[in-house]
Design a protein around this motif. Structure first.
Motif, mmCIF file in Angstrom:
data_model
loop_
_atom_site.group_PDB
_atom_site.id
_atom_site.type_symbol
_atom_site.label_atom_id
_atom_site.label_comp_id
_atom_site.label_asym_id
_atom_site.label_seq_id
_atom_site.Cartn_x
_atom_site.Cartn_y
_atom_site.Cartn_z
ATOM 1 N N MET A 1 126.877 -34.393 163.871
ATOM 2 C CA MET A 1 125.658 -35.139 163.657
ATOM 3 C C MET A 1 125.172 -34.911 162.226
ATOM 4 O O MET A 1 125.166 -33.794 161.738
ATOM 5 C CB MET A 1 124.608 -34.666 164.653
ATOM 6 C CG MET A 1 123.329 -35.407 164.577
ATOM 7 S SD MET A 1 123.415 -36.547 165.871
ATOM 8 C CE MET A 1 122.325 -37.753 165.731
ATOM 9 N N THR A 2 124.752 -35.957 161.593
ATOM 10 C CA THR A 2 124.293 -35.895 160.211
ATOM 11 C C THR A 2 122.851 -35.399 160.130
ATOM 12 O O THR A 2 122.009 -35.820 160.908
ATOM 13 C CB THR A 2 124.387 -37.300 159.575
ATOM 14 O OG1 THR A 2 125.723 -37.767 159.673
ATOM 15 C CG2 THR A 2 123.959 -37.287 158.122
ATOM 16 N N ASN A 3 122.601 -34.511 159.179
ATOM 17 C CA ASN A 3 121.233 -34.064 158.915
ATOM 18 C C ASN A 3 120.617 -35.098 157.968
ATOM 19 O O ASN A 3 120.785 -35.034 156.748
ATOM 20 C CB ASN A 3 121.228 -32.675 158.289
ATOM 21 C CG ASN A 3 119.830 -32.132 158.099
ATOM 22 O OD1 ASN A 3 118.902 -32.866 157.811
ATOM 23 N ND2 ASN A 3 119.705 -30.826 158.263
ATOM 24 N N THR A 4 119.913 -36.040 158.543
ATOM 25 C CA THR A 4 119.360 -37.164 157.796
ATOM 26 C C THR A 4 118.422 -36.716 156.687
ATOM 27 O O THR A 4 118.471 -37.254 155.578
ATOM 28 C CB THR A 4 118.623 -38.125 158.750
ATOM 29 O OG1 THR A 4 119.552 -38.535 159.769
ATOM 30 C CG2 THR A 4 118.114 -39.344 158.040
ATOM 31 N N ASN A 5 117.596 -35.738 156.959
ATOM 32 C CA ASN A 5 116.636 -35.274 155.946
ATOM 33 C C ASN A 5 117.340 -34.718 154.719
ATOM 34 O O ASN A 5 116.949 -35.018 153.585
ATOM 35 C CB ASN A 5 115.690 -34.229 156.536
ATOM 36 C CG ASN A 5 114.764 -34.813 157.571
ATOM 37 O OD1 ASN A 5 114.443 -35.996 157.544
ATOM 38 N ND2 ASN A 5 114.338 -33.990 158.512
ATOM 39 N N LEU A 6 118.371 -33.904 154.927
ATOM 40 C CA LEU A 6 119.110 -33.348 153.787
ATOM 41 C C LEU A 6 119.852 -34.443 153.018
ATOM 42 O O LEU A 6 119.879 -34.429 151.780
ATOM 43 C CB LEU A 6 120.101 -32.285 154.255
ATOM 44 C CG LEU A 6 119.535 -30.936 154.648
ATOM 45 C CD1 LEU A 6 120.645 -30.006 155.139
ATOM 46 C CD2 LEU A 6 118.806 -30.291 153.481
ATOM 47 N N LEU A 7 120.448 -35.378 153.748
ATOM 48 C CA LEU A 7 121.183 -36.453 153.085
ATOM 49 C C LEU A 7 120.232 -37.337 152.280
ATOM 50 O O LEU A 7 120.522 -37.684 151.139
ATOM 51 C CB LEU A 7 121.961 -37.287 154.104
ATOM 52 C CG LEU A 7 122.812 -38.412 153.524
ATOM 53 C CD1 LEU A 7 123.764 -37.912 152.446
ATOM 54 C CD2 LEU A 7 123.588 -39.110 154.647
ATOM 55 N N GLU A 8 119.098 -37.696 152.865
ATOM 56 C CA GLU A 8 118.105 -38.501 152.146
ATOM 57 C C GLU A 8 117.627 -37.768 150.885
ATOM 58 O O GLU A 8 117.459 -38.382 149.833
ATOM 59 C CB GLU A 8 116.900 -38.801 153.045
ATOM 60 C CG GLU A 8 117.200 -39.764 154.175
ATOM 61 C CD GLU A 8 117.093 -41.224 153.803
ATOM 62 O OE1 GLU A 8 116.820 -41.542 152.626
ATOM 63 O OE2 GLU A 8 117.301 -42.052 154.695
ATOM 64 N N ALA A 9 117.439 -36.465 150.991
ATOM 65 C CA ALA A 9 117.012 -35.671 149.830
ATOM 66 C C ALA A 9 118.068 -35.716 148.727
ATOM 67 O O ALA A 9 117.737 -35.848 147.538
ATOM 68 C CB ALA A 9 116.727 -34.230 150.250
ATOM 69 N N LYS A 10 119.332 -35.599 149.101
ATOM 70 C CA LYS A 10 120.426 -35.646 148.108
ATOM 71 C C LYS A 10 120.499 -37.021 147.448
ATOM 72 O O LYS A 10 120.749 -37.125 146.247
ATOM 73 C CB LYS A 10 121.774 -35.301 148.746
ATOM 74 C CG LYS A 10 121.975 -33.831 149.037
ATOM 75 C CD LYS A 10 121.861 -32.950 147.813
ATOM 76 C CE LYS A 10 123.045 -33.014 146.912
ATOM 77 N NZ LYS A 10 122.992 -32.024 145.815
ATOM 78 N N ILE A 11 120.291 -38.075 148.238
ATOM 79 C CA ILE A 11 120.311 -39.427 147.684
ATOM 80 C C ILE A 11 119.173 -39.575 146.680
ATOM 81 O O ILE A 11 119.383 -40.060 145.562
ATOM 82 C CB ILE A 11 120.205 -40.483 148.805
ATOM 83 C CG1 ILE A 11 121.491 -40.477 149.662
ATOM 84 C CG2 ILE A 11 119.966 -41.873 148.219
ATOM 85 C CD1 ILE A 11 121.405 -41.292 150.935
ATOM 86 N N ASN A 12 117.981 -39.140 147.044
ATOM 87 C CA ASN A 12 116.832 -39.231 146.141
ATOM 88 C C ASN A 12 117.050 -38.395 144.883
ATOM 89 O O ASN A 12 116.733 -38.826 143.774
ATOM 90 C CB ASN A 12 115.551 -38.802 146.859
ATOM 91 C CG ASN A 12 115.129 -39.798 147.911
ATOM 92 O OD1 ASN A 12 115.455 -40.978 147.831
ATOM 93 N ND2 ASN A 12 114.414 -39.325 148.910
ATOM 94 N N GLU A 13 117.593 -37.200 145.074
ATOM 95 C CA GLU A 13 117.862 -36.283 143.957
ATOM 96 C C GLU A 13 118.862 -36.889 142.976
ATOM 97 O O GLU A 13 118.766 -36.696 141.766
ATOM 98 C CB GLU A 13 118.401 -34.970 144.530
ATOM 99 C CG GLU A 13 118.663 -33.877 143.543
ATOM 100 C CD GLU A 13 119.241 -32.649 144.233
ATOM 101 O OE1 GLU A 13 120.348 -32.231 143.842
ATOM 102 O OE2 GLU A 13 118.601 -32.128 145.160
ATOM 103 N N SER A 14 119.837 -37.617 143.508
ATOM 104 C CA SER A 14 120.878 -38.200 142.659
ATOM 105 C C SER A 14 120.366 -39.365 141.821
ATOM 106 O O SER A 14 120.956 -39.688 140.789
ATOM 107 C CB SER A 14 122.050 -38.682 143.522
ATOM 108 O OG SER A 14 121.722 -39.899 144.187
ATOM 109 N N GLY A 15 119.302 -40.005 142.295
ATOM 110 C CA GLY A 15 118.772 -41.163 141.585
ATOM 111 C C GLY A 15 119.542 -42.442 141.862
ATOM 112 O O GLY A 15 119.228 -43.494 141.306
#
Length: 68
Positions: A1-15
């Motif tokens: 199962m994907t940790n949506t919060n962590l993935l969303e944070a990485k996407i935002n962090e990457s720009g």
């Protein structure tokens, strides 16, 4: 199962925009949304591509995000 919060944070962090990630993955935005919300699972290839795009380099971080 994907940790949506962590993935969303990485996407935002990457720009990077989700639209760009969809194009790189070769999937539609609704399909990407299903992956993010856990309705469907990422394939191994998709995980590898996202890791490269988002700068996820450690096995620990990869496991925390994609194999929670």
């Amino acid at each position: 199962m994907t940790n949506t919060n962590l993935l969303e944070a990485k996407i935002n962090e990457s720009g990077k925009k989700k639209k760009h990630l969809c194009a790189v993955l070769g999937i539609s935005q609704p399909t990407f949304r299903k992956l993010l919300t856990g309705q469907t699972e990422f394939t191994t290839g998709q995980v590898k591509t996202l890791c490269e795009e988002l700068g996820i380099t450690t096995q620990q971080e990869k496991e925390a995000i994609f194999f929670a």
